[in-house]
Design an enzyme around this catalytic site. Structure first.
Site, PDB file in Angstrom:
ATOM      1  N   THR A 194       0.868  -1.177   0.000  1.00 30.08           N
ATOM      2  CA  THR A 194       0.000   0.000   0.000  1.00 30.08           C
ATOM      3  C   THR A 194       0.911   1.235   0.000  1.00 30.08           C
ATOM      4  O   THR A 194       2.090   1.127   0.360  1.00 30.08           O
ATOM      5  CB  THR A 194      -0.885   0.036   1.254  1.00 30.08           C
ATOM      6  OG1 THR A 194      -0.026   0.038   2.392  1.00 30.08           O
ATOM      7  CG2 THR A 194      -1.796  -1.167   1.335  1.00 30.08           C
ATOM      8  N   GLU A 339      -5.742  -3.788  -1.103  1.00 30.48           N
ATOM      9  CA  GLU A 339      -6.131  -4.916  -0.246  1.00 30.48           C
ATOM     10  C   GLU A 339      -7.232  -5.769  -0.880  1.00 30.48           C
ATOM     11  O   GLU A 339      -7.639  -6.781  -0.337  1.00 30.48           O
ATOM     12  CB  GLU A 339      -6.622  -4.392   1.116  1.00 30.48           C
ATOM     13  CG  GLU A 339      -5.522  -3.825   1.999  1.00 30.48           C
ATOM     14  CD  GLU A 339      -5.254  -2.343   1.766  1.00 30.48           C
ATOM     15  OE1 GLU A 339      -5.594  -1.835   0.672  1.00 30.48           O
ATOM     16  OE2 GLU A 339      -4.693  -1.693   2.665  1.00 30.48           O
ATOM     17  N   LYS A 447     -15.213  17.580   9.270  1.00 28.38           N
ATOM     18  CA  LYS A 447     -16.149  17.478  10.393  1.00 28.38           C
ATOM     19  C   LYS A 447     -16.499  18.888  10.864  1.00 28.38           C
ATOM     20  O   LYS A 447     -15.700  19.557  11.490  1.00 28.38           O
ATOM     21  CB  LYS A 447     -15.534  16.660  11.517  1.00 28.38           C
ATOM     22  CG  LYS A 447     -15.225  15.251  11.027  1.00 28.38           C
ATOM     23  CD  LYS A 447     -14.762  14.332  12.136  1.00 28.38           C
ATOM     24  CE  LYS A 447     -14.520  12.946  11.556  1.00 28.38           C
ATOM     25  NZ  LYS A 447     -13.132  12.635  11.275  1.00 28.38           N
ATOM     26  N   TRP A 452     -20.845  15.762   9.102  1.00 27.24           N
ATOM     27  CA  TRP A 452     -19.791  15.506   8.127  1.00 27.24           C
ATOM     28  C   TRP A 452     -20.106  16.164   6.795  1.00 27.24           C
ATOM     29  O   TRP A 452     -21.234  16.122   6.318  1.00 27.24           O
ATOM     30  CB  TRP A 452     -19.649  13.991   7.892  1.00 27.24           C
ATOM     31  CG  TRP A 452     -19.021  13.268   9.038  1.00 27.24           C
ATOM     32  CD1 TRP A 452     -18.707  13.792  10.252  1.00 27.24           C
ATOM     33  CD2 TRP A 452     -18.643  11.892   9.068  1.00 27.24           C
ATOM     34  NE1 TRP A 452     -18.147  12.827  11.044  1.00 27.24           N
ATOM     35  CE2 TRP A 452     -18.101  11.646  10.354  1.00 27.24           C
ATOM     36  CE3 TRP A 452     -18.704  10.840   8.152  1.00 27.24           C
ATOM     37  CZ2 TRP A 452     -17.616  10.398  10.731  1.00 27.24           C
ATOM     38  CZ3 TRP A 452     -18.223   9.604   8.528  1.00 27.24           C
ATOM     39  CH2 TRP A 452     -17.680   9.381   9.807  1.00 27.24           C
TER      40      TRP A 452
HETATM   41  P1  ADP Z   1      -3.661   3.869  -1.633  1.00 27.12           P
HETATM   42  O1  ADP Z   1      -3.961   3.595  -0.208  1.00 27.12           O
HETATM   43  O2  ADP Z   1      -2.302   3.786  -2.046  1.00 27.12           O
HETATM   44  O3  ADP Z   1      -4.377   5.041  -2.244  1.00 27.12           O
HETATM   45  P2  ADP Z   1      -5.206   2.098  -3.159  1.00 27.12           P
HETATM   46  O4  ADP Z   1      -4.771   2.370  -4.546  1.00 27.12           O
HETATM   47  O5  ADP Z   1      -5.434   0.743  -2.721  1.00 27.12           O
HETATM   48  O6  ADP Z   1      -4.141   2.581  -2.280  1.00 27.12           O
HETATM   49  O7  ADP Z   1      -6.405   3.056  -2.810  1.00 27.12           O
HETATM   50  C1  ADP Z   1      -7.608   2.611  -2.299  1.00 27.12           C
HETATM   51  C2  ADP Z   1      -8.476   3.769  -1.954  1.00 27.12           C
HETATM   52  O8  ADP Z   1      -8.672   4.621  -3.070  1.00 27.12           O
HETATM   53  C3  ADP Z   1      -9.860   3.383  -1.539  1.00 27.12           C
HETATM   54  O9  ADP Z   1      -9.890   2.956  -0.207  1.00 27.12           O
HETATM   55  C4  ADP Z   1     -10.631   4.666  -1.777  1.00 27.12           C
HETATM   56  O10 ADP Z   1     -10.467   5.581  -0.710  1.00 27.12           O
HETATM   57  C5  ADP Z   1      -9.949   5.235  -2.980  1.00 27.12           C
HETATM   58  N1  ADP Z   1     -10.721   4.930  -4.177  1.00 27.12           N
HETATM   59  C6  ADP Z   1     -10.519   3.952  -5.070  1.00 27.12           C
HETATM   60  N2  ADP Z   1     -11.415   4.007  -6.062  1.00 27.12           N
HETATM   61  C7  ADP Z   1     -12.230   5.055  -5.801  1.00 27.12           C
HETATM   62  C8  ADP Z   1     -13.370   5.646  -6.449  1.00 27.12           C
HETATM   63  N3  ADP Z   1     -13.847   5.196  -7.606  1.00 27.12           N
HETATM   64  N4  ADP Z   1     -13.943   6.706  -5.845  1.00 27.12           N
HETATM   65  C9  ADP Z   1     -13.485   7.196  -4.686  1.00 27.12           C
HETATM   66  N5  ADP Z   1     -12.415   6.704  -4.046  1.00 27.12           N
HETATM   67  C10 ADP Z   1     -11.796   5.646  -4.587  1.00 27.12           C
END
Ligand code: ADP
Length: 550
Positions: A194, A339, A447, A452
């Site tokens: 990550t 994940e 917040k 929110w």
């Molecule tokens: P990182 O933690 O490096 O950003 P990821 O690429 O795994 O890793 O990112 C996952 C996160 O990206 C999700 O938990 C979410 O917050 C955000 N995310 C992914 N796709 C979307 C989407 N279509 N709209 C909004 N947020 C998104």
């Protein structure tokens, strides 16, 4: 890993492990003449077939075996999207070792941390990353050798890298007779870390089974909808959650694969789309900005491109509309995370939605969508109580499924599941039809006075303003309300707009108390290694910011 009881009567079908090697074997046998086209770091276009890819992956598997890479051992890559990287995907995992794709946009110290944590044995790298690899090498404790993904004549003559090998020379001297071993489908296949925006990065360790199941699910019509008549160009890098699984999913269908290499600017991507008649693509919203700007400036249209999957962060509705209405490209909004391999949801209409007015359909398509069969989700309050699916109540989003993480690599962070569910860290609503919409990442929600405010909603609104190129909304300390929204905006080149005009733009679009207290303009917003907005950096940058008093 089945911990489940056995029935007295078991099914009598063949038990074949779901292994990644079966994908490239299938692609070779049934689609052997179909093409993989790559823009190389050398600058030229390289073309070959699935059969060629399979033959060279077998050679690489032999070469890695000769170097002593054993089952379960990690082999790292620092490479752009291209055919050699694809060969590594199959050779490393197929032989039973574990492919560890590293993001080259990270700092050398962080790369070394990850490589040491993963205990990488070898590192394969695109020659353009030589300076980066040389910076990492002195800090890397387990890497026995470095393999440059290039021809012998491009090998650096006086590199200080210990045990530097040439990929093409290795392949040339390796035989191509290799039988892919059979082993337990739950064996580890690949490892992604990550991004570690908070704390050290953690590893998600995928299995062959999870990868094959995720690939099958991702090609379904309401997910990425890939068929043997498509040409697929993953703009999302192969070091960002395995290019969302496309290097595994596409060969299952026999579609043509088009790799953009390092050339991700609007002009290069557009030209490759046209030249190779690309039909499907996938990437984070920021990459489409460059492409759309280039096309707008040059008044261009697509001749073959029909669908793109956008995710990784919320796709601004204005971008969806431009792609859909101006360029005739269907946008499938998808959500997932490292994940989750990464796909969790994708947004497509069902028959019942086809009679809705166009605006309502568009609103629905802005959501992150429906789970893909295999994944299950729910929203809960802070006490873990499930919340209703009414499209309004928001809560913490939890998921489970066969391609969702159980524990991080080396058990980092301990047990992560809550009663068998993985807490995503996202806040979302789910409507009565099961369509999920991300309100925010829990650490990004603003917040205000105990309520929110969704930063994504505010960003989506202002991104529709013709003078706005990019926008981010963050919470700023407020003595009375705790936090109030500040909008940080990048203007489109040559366009003028001021703070009062943008604040007025929110009128009638959100509840009054959601309206940002102030707007500030910057030349660029901080983006992370995967092209996402770094809101923690932005909050740091503006932590002393004083909001105007009303
Ligand atoms: P990182 O933690 O490096 O950003 P990821 O690429 O795994 O890793 O990112 C996952 C996160 O990206 C999700 O938990 C979410 O917050 C955000 N995310 C992914 N796709 C979307 C989407 N279509 N709209 C909004 N947020 C998104």
């Amino acid at each position: 890993m089945s911990h489940y009881p056995k029935s007295p009567l078991m099914g009598q079908m063949m038990s074949q492990p779901l292994l990644i090697s079966s994908i490239i074997q299938h692609a070779d046998r049934y689609f052997g003449r179909n093409e993989i086209v790559s823009r190389r770091v050398e600058g030229d276009l390289h073309r070959y077939t699935y059969s060629d890819c399979h033959r060279r992956a077998r050679k690489l598997a032999n070469a890695l075996g000769a170097l002593g890479v054993g089952m379960g051992e990690r082999v790292a890559t620092l490479a752009w999207n291209g055919y050699r990287h694809m060969e590594a995907y199959y050779a490393v995992s197929g032989s039973g070792a574990v492919l560890h794709t590293i993001n080259p946009r990270l700092h050398p110290e962080l790369i070394a941390y990850i490589a040491n944590h993963a205990e990488d044995q070898y590192l394969l790298f695109d020659i353009c990353f030589l300076p980066l690899v040389e910076a990492v090498a002195p800090l890397a404790k387990t890497i026995k050798g470095y393999i440059a993904l290039c021809d012998p004549e491009l090998m650096p003559p006086d590199s200080k890298l210990p045990n530097l090998l040439c990929y093409e020379a290795l392949l040339e001297h390796s035989p191509d007779d290799y039988s892919w071993p059979l082993f337990d489908e739950n064996s580890a296949s690949s490892l992604c870390y990550t991004s570690g925006t908070t704390g050290n990065p953690k590893g998600a360790l995928y299995s062959h089974r999870s990868t094959v199941l995720h690939s099958l699910a991702s090609i379904m019509p309401d997910t990425m909808n890939i068929s043997g008549r498509d040409a697929v160009l993953p703009v999302v890098p192969m070091f960002h959650v395995n290019a969302w699984g496309l290097p595994y999913a596409v060969p299952i269908t026999g579609a043509k694969m088009v790799f953009p290499g390092p050339a991700l600017d609007g002009k290069s991507v557009y030209e490759l789309f046209e030249q190779e008649q690309v039909t499907i693509s996938a990437g984070v919203p920021t990459v489409w900005l460059g492409l759309l700007n280039y096309m707008e400036q040059n008044q261009l249209k697509f001749s073959s491109f029909k669908r793109t999957i956008i995710g990784g962060s919320a796709c601004p509705p204005a971008m969806m509309q431009a792609l859909r209405h101006r360029y005739g490209v269907e946008v499938v909004h998808a959500w997932g995370m490292t994940e989750m391999s990464p796909l969790g949801t994708s947004c497509c209409l069902q028959t019942r939605h086809l009679s809705l007015p166009a605006e309502q359909q568009e609103l629905l398509l802005q959501k992150q969508g429906h789970v893909i069969y295999g994944v299950d989700m729910k929203i809960v309050d802070d006490a873990g109580e499930e919340l209703p699916w009414d499209g309004e109540t928001y809560g913490n989003l939890l998921v489970k499924g066969p391609w969702v993480i159980d524990t991080y690599f080396k058990n980092e962070g301990g047990v992560v599941l809550q009663d068998g569910w993985f807490a995503t860290g996202d806040v979302a609503t789910i409507d009565a039809d099961g369509y999920m919409q991300i309100t925010d990442r829990s650490k990004d929600v603003i917040k205000s006075g105990g309520e929110w405010i969704s930063s994504i909603d505010l960003e989506n609104i202002v991104m529709a303003h013709p003078a706005v190129q990019m926008a981010a909304c963050i919470g700023i300390f407020h003595p009375k309300w705790d936090e109030r929204p500040l909008l940080v905006v990048v203007r489109k080149p040559g366009m003028e707009v001021d703070s009062a005009q943008l604040i007025k733009f929110f009128e009638g679009k959100v509840a009054k108390w959601w309206t940002p207290d102030d707007v500030t303009f910057v030349d660029a917003l901080p983006l992370g290694a995967t092209g996402k907005l770094l809101k923690n950096k932005l909050r740091e940058q503006f932590k002393e910011y004083v909001l105007p008093t009303a």
